[in-house]
Design a protein around this motif. Structure first.
Motif, PDB file in Angstrom:
ATOM      1  N   GLU A   1       1.141  -1.152   0.204  1.00 37.92           N
ATOM      2  CA  GLU A   1      -0.268  -0.081  -0.479  1.00 37.92           C
ATOM      3  C   GLU A   1       0.980   0.707  -0.085  1.00 37.92           C
ATOM      4  O   GLU A   1       1.817   1.219   0.650  1.00 37.92           O
ATOM      5  N   GLY A   2       0.518   2.202  -0.759  1.00 42.87           N
ATOM      6  CA  GLY A   2       1.200   3.538  -1.141  1.00 42.87           C
ATOM      7  C   GLY A   2       0.526   4.426  -1.345  1.00 42.87           C
ATOM      8  O   GLY A   2      -0.726   4.252  -1.525  1.00 42.87           O
ATOM      9  N   GLN A   3       0.800   6.049  -0.219  1.00 40.05           N
ATOM     10  CA  GLN A   3       0.442   6.260  -0.248  1.00 40.05           C
ATOM     11  C   GLN A   3       1.727   7.816  -0.669  1.00 40.05           C
ATOM     12  O   GLN A   3       2.126   7.863  -0.146  1.00 40.05           O
ATOM     13  N   PHE A   4       0.669   9.223  -1.217  1.00 38.87           N
ATOM     14  CA  PHE A   4       1.150   9.922  -1.261  1.00 38.87           C
ATOM     15  C   PHE A   4      -0.188  11.245  -1.331  1.00 38.87           C
ATOM     16  O   PHE A   4      -0.463  11.789  -2.338  1.00 38.87           O
ATOM     17  N   SER A   5       0.297  12.290  -1.037  1.00 37.97           N
ATOM     18  CA  SER A   5      -0.402  13.371  -0.838  1.00 37.97           C
ATOM     19  C   SER A   5       0.356  14.355  -1.076  1.00 37.97           C
ATOM     20  O   SER A   5       1.617  14.942  -0.187  1.00 37.97           O
ATOM     21  N   THR A   6      -0.516  15.652  -0.840  1.00 41.04           N
ATOM     22  CA  THR A   6       0.058  16.837  -1.023  1.00 41.04           C
ATOM     23  C   THR A   6      -0.908  17.734  -0.040  1.00 41.04           C
ATOM     24  O   THR A   6      -1.979  17.935  -0.150  1.00 41.04           O
ATOM     25  N   SER A   7      -0.129  18.933   0.395  1.00 37.07           N
ATOM     26  CA  SER A   7      -0.901  19.700   1.361  1.00 37.07           C
ATOM     27  C   SER A   7      -0.542  21.322   1.509  1.00 37.07           C
ATOM     28  O   SER A   7       0.260  21.982   1.364  1.00 37.07           O
ATOM     29  N   GLU A   8      -1.307  22.078   1.465  1.00 38.21           N
ATOM     30  CA  GLU A   8      -1.100  23.600   2.007  1.00 38.21           C
ATOM     31  C   GLU A   8      -2.380  24.210   2.024  1.00 38.21           C
ATOM     32  O   GLU A   8      -3.599  23.899   2.746  1.00 38.21           O
TER      33      GLU A   8
ATOM     34  N   GLN B   1       3.707  34.748   7.281  1.00 43.87           N
ATOM     35  CA  GLN B   1       2.786  34.005   6.663  1.00 43.87           C
ATOM     36  C   GLN B   1       3.571  32.665   5.490  1.00 43.87           C
ATOM     37  O   GLN B   1       3.053  32.105   5.091  1.00 43.87           O
ATOM     38  N   SER B   2       4.110  33.927   4.596  1.00 43.85           N
ATOM     39  CA  SER B   2       4.329  33.563   3.358  1.00 43.85           C
ATOM     40  C   SER B   2       6.015  32.252   3.516  1.00 43.85           C
ATOM     41  O   SER B   2       6.085  31.390   2.791  1.00 43.85           O
ATOM     42  N   LEU B   3       6.671  33.245   4.117  1.00 43.27           N
ATOM     43  CA  LEU B   3       8.209  32.615   4.735  1.00 43.27           C
ATOM     44  C   LEU B   3       7.474  31.550   5.922  1.00 43.27           C
ATOM     45  O   LEU B   3       7.729  30.422   5.410  1.00 43.27           O
ATOM     46  N   VAL B   4       6.385  31.076   6.976  1.00 45.05           N
ATOM     47  CA  VAL B   4       6.474  30.090   7.281  1.00 45.05           C
ATOM     48  C   VAL B   4       5.193  29.220   6.986  1.00 45.05           C
ATOM     49  O   VAL B   4       5.789  27.965   7.140  1.00 45.05           O
ATOM     50  N   PHE B   5       4.125  29.183   5.676  1.00 44.92           N
ATOM     51  CA  PHE B   5       3.358  28.168   5.521  1.00 44.92           C
ATOM     52  C   PHE B   5       3.988  28.414   3.857  1.00 44.92           C
ATOM     53  O   PHE B   5       4.348  29.111   2.849  1.00 44.92           O
ATOM     54  N   ARG B   6       4.252  26.164   3.248  1.00 38.26           N
ATOM     55  CA  ARG B   6       4.200  26.408   2.478  1.00 38.26           C
ATOM     56  C   ARG B   6       3.824  24.774   1.658  1.00 38.26           C
ATOM     57  O   ARG B   6       2.862  24.045   2.648  1.00 38.26           O
ATOM     58  N   ASN B   7       3.466  25.306   1.141  1.00 37.07           N
ATOM     59  CA  ASN B   7       2.822  23.313   0.069  1.00 37.07           C
ATOM     60  C   ASN B   7       3.749  22.479   0.457  1.00 37.07           C
ATOM     61  O   ASN B   7       4.557  22.045   0.300  1.00 37.07           O
ATOM     62  N   GLY B   8       2.959  21.649   1.155  1.00 38.95           N
ATOM     63  CA  GLY B   8       4.134  20.388   1.881  1.00 38.95           C
ATOM     64  C   GLY B   8       3.291  18.576   1.076  1.00 38.95           C
ATOM     65  O   GLY B   8       2.545  19.285   0.401  1.00 38.95           O
ATOM     66  N   THR B   9       4.388  18.081   0.916  1.00 39.69           N
ATOM     67  CA  THR B   9       3.715  17.001   0.484  1.00 39.69           C
ATOM     68  C   THR B   9       3.784  15.805   1.365  1.00 39.69           C
ATOM     69  O   THR B   9       4.879  15.274   2.472  1.00 39.69           O
TER      70      THR B   9
END
Length: 322
Positions: free
Chosen positions: A237-244, A291-299
């Protein structure tokens, strides 16, 4: 005429003597699967009203014909009908009557019909969350079990979850439910992999949780994990996710913030923290967007390999060890 009457009386007497000769004393012992005597077992001659009950040691004794059959019955054991076949000693071993859960539900100190405890039992199968990327048990329970409240204790990602069944019952004590994993009472649900779960049963009422005593006062979560089947199986089982970030806070620009700070300083009669040149520079450069420095798109990614099967025969050295 007198000789004929005497002949009929003689034949009748011989017939009665033959019948009484067939009845003999039959004794024996009734035992259970552990070879211990069973008291109170009903022993009856089939087709008659002749019967008795076994004593405290499981022994019984009654009169029965040589061609009769004895019926043994008691609560909790499978009844048997055993022919005498001319024997004077008849020993019987009764097997336990295993009730299936399709007919009854075992609760506390007895059994109830399944229709009577539908509201007290909630079951969740793997089919309900197999297509969702759940990583913890609280994500499995959330929104799937009636009467179960799942909430986050803090806003941190991956923070501890609070699970409540039937609300909070104690002011000073713990309100967490009791977790039973494959028969192990008091397990930690954080160490249970949702991919290994076969079924989840939630006991909510007092009758269902009474078997666990005071530990089950806040409800019981029974988890059964998957078991191996015939043949070697390898599952991946494999999962790949992104978050923003869905939405950022609407905050003041650096120049606007400096002006408000200077206005407050003027109101309280203190010195101005920012000069006019600094404020003009903030408005020209825009300042730092924190906020732009703290938050970024994560994987994120998760990989799991499961190997299951059934060992038919253990090696001889392992058999000697155990």
């Amino acid at each position: 005429m007198k000789k004929t009457v005497k002949l009929w009386v003689l034949l009748l007497f011989l017939g009665q003597s033959y019948v009484f000769a067939q009845n003999a004393r039959v004794t024996g012992k009734v035992t259970g699967p552990d070879n211990q005597g069973l008291p109170g077992v009903n022993v009856q001659v089939s087709g008659t009203t002749v019967g008795t009950a076994s004593d405290a040691l499981g022994n019984f004794s009654l009169n029965a014909a040589s061609n009769a059959s004895l019926v043994f019955s008691t609560i909790g054991y499978v009844g048997q009908t055993v022919p005498v076949n001319g024997r004077s000693i008849v020993n019987v071993q009764l097997a336990e009557d295993q009730k299936t859960l399709n007919e009854v539900v075992v609760v506390g100190y007895g059994t109830q019909r399944k229709t009577d405890v539908t509201g007290a039992l909630t079951a969740i199968s793997t089919k309900e969350f197999a297509q969702q990327p759940v990583t913890r048990l609280d994500q499995v329970l959330q929104g799937r079990a009636a009467g179960v409240q799942v909430s986050q204790t803090n806003g941190a990602p991956g923070g501890d979850a609070r699970i409540r069944i039937r609300g909070a019952n104690s002011v000073l004590g713990s309100n967490n439910p009791l977790y039973v994993v494959d028969g192990f009472v008091g397990a930690d649900f954080n160490f249970v992999n949702p991919s290994d779960i076969e079924t989840i049963q939630i006991l909510k009422d007092a009758a269902s949780t009474s078997i666990y005593g005071s530990r089950g006062a806040n409800g019981v979560v029974i988890i059964t994990t998957k078991k191996g089947s015939k043949g070697l199986k390898v599952n991946y089982e494999g999962q790949f996710s992104t978050s923003e970030v869905i939405k950022k806070y609407d905050v003041l620009q650096a120049g606007e913030f400096a002006e408000i700070v200077n206005a407050r300083a003027t109101a309280v009669g203190s010195g101005l923290p920012f000069t006019s040149d600094q404020i003009a520079q903030f408005k020209q450069n825009g300042g730092t967007d924190w906020q732009s420095l703290v938050f970024r798109n994560g994987t994120g990614q998760q990989h799991q390999i499961t190997v299951s099967g059934v060992v038919r025969k253990l090696p001889f050295w392992f058999q000697e060890t155990i």
